[in-house]
Scaffold this motif. Structure first.
Motif, PDB file in Angstrom:
ATOM      1  N   PHE A  28       0.857  -1.186   0.000  1.00 14.30           N
ATOM      2  CA  PHE A  28       0.000   0.000   0.000  1.00 14.30           C
ATOM      3  C   PHE A  28       0.892   1.234   0.000  1.00 14.30           C
ATOM      4  N   LEU A  29       0.381   2.331  -0.521  1.00 18.02           N
ATOM      5  CA  LEU A  29       1.069   3.615  -0.446  1.00 18.02           C
ATOM      6  C   LEU A  29       0.300   4.501   0.520  1.00 18.02           C
ATOM      7  N   ILE A  30       1.010   5.039   1.499  1.00 17.35           N
ATOM      8  CA  ILE A  30       0.402   5.903   2.514  1.00 17.35           C
ATOM      9  C   ILE A  30       0.892   7.328   2.277  1.00 17.35           C
ATOM     10  N   TYR A  31      -0.047   8.247   2.120  1.00 17.77           N
ATOM     11  CA  TYR A  31       0.275   9.662   1.916  1.00 17.77           C
ATOM     12  C   TYR A  31      -0.131  10.428   3.171  1.00 17.77           C
ATOM     13  N   GLN A  32       0.820  11.038   3.821  1.00 17.26           N
ATOM     14  CA  GLN A  32       0.558  11.822   5.030  1.00 17.26           C
ATOM     15  C   GLN A  32       0.198  13.246   4.608  1.00 17.26           C
ATOM     16  N   GLU A  33      -1.024  13.671   4.890  1.00 20.44           N
ATOM     17  CA  GLU A  33      -1.511  14.972   4.436  1.00 20.44           C
ATOM     18  C   GLU A  33      -2.290  15.680   5.544  1.00 20.44           C
ATOM     19  N   ALA A  34      -1.593  16.066   6.589  1.00 22.90           N
ATOM     20  CA  ALA A  34      -2.238  16.755   7.705  1.00 22.90           C
ATOM     21  C   ALA A  34      -2.932  18.021   7.186  1.00 22.90           C
ATOM     22  N   ILE A  35      -4.059  18.361   7.799  1.00 17.87           N
ATOM     23  CA  ILE A  35      -4.842  19.522   7.396  1.00 17.87           C
ATOM     24  C   ILE A  35      -4.689  20.604   8.456  1.00 17.87           C
TER      25      ILE A  35
END
Length: 93
Positions: A28-35
């Motif tokens: 899996f590819l995990i993209y960390q994208e905090a808002i």
């Protein structure tokens, strides 16, 4: 013209979209994208995997907010890994 543009909102500098490097975990590819929200950061990101030639995406947003972007991203990574361990490809059902 530049002064008036800044005063009246013309030519607003849009936040440049930062290209997030994914972290690979068990295929899996995990993209960390905090808002960013009011000086804090909401834990968010996405999990992707190509299945049968189709890219599947699961958007991951939690109610938790933390004081730093790096803390929110790190927490998101741990939660995403745990989610993958528990659900595997059923994440996309």
């Amino acid at each position: 013209m530049g002064l008036f543009s800044r005063l009246f909102g013309g030519n607003k500098s849009d936040k440049a979209k930062v290209e997030v490097e994914p972290i690979e975990y068990k295929g899996f590819l995990i993209y960390q994208e905090a808002i960013e929200e009011s000086g804090q950061y909401r834990i968010a990101g996405r999990i992707e995997k190509e299945i049968d030639g189709e890219l599947k995406t699961h958007r991951f947003i939690r109610s938790d907010v933390l004081s730093s972007c790096s803390d929110a991203d790190e927490f998101m990574l741990k939660k995403a890994q745990m989610f993958i361990d528990q659900m595997n490809e059923q994440i996309f059902d």
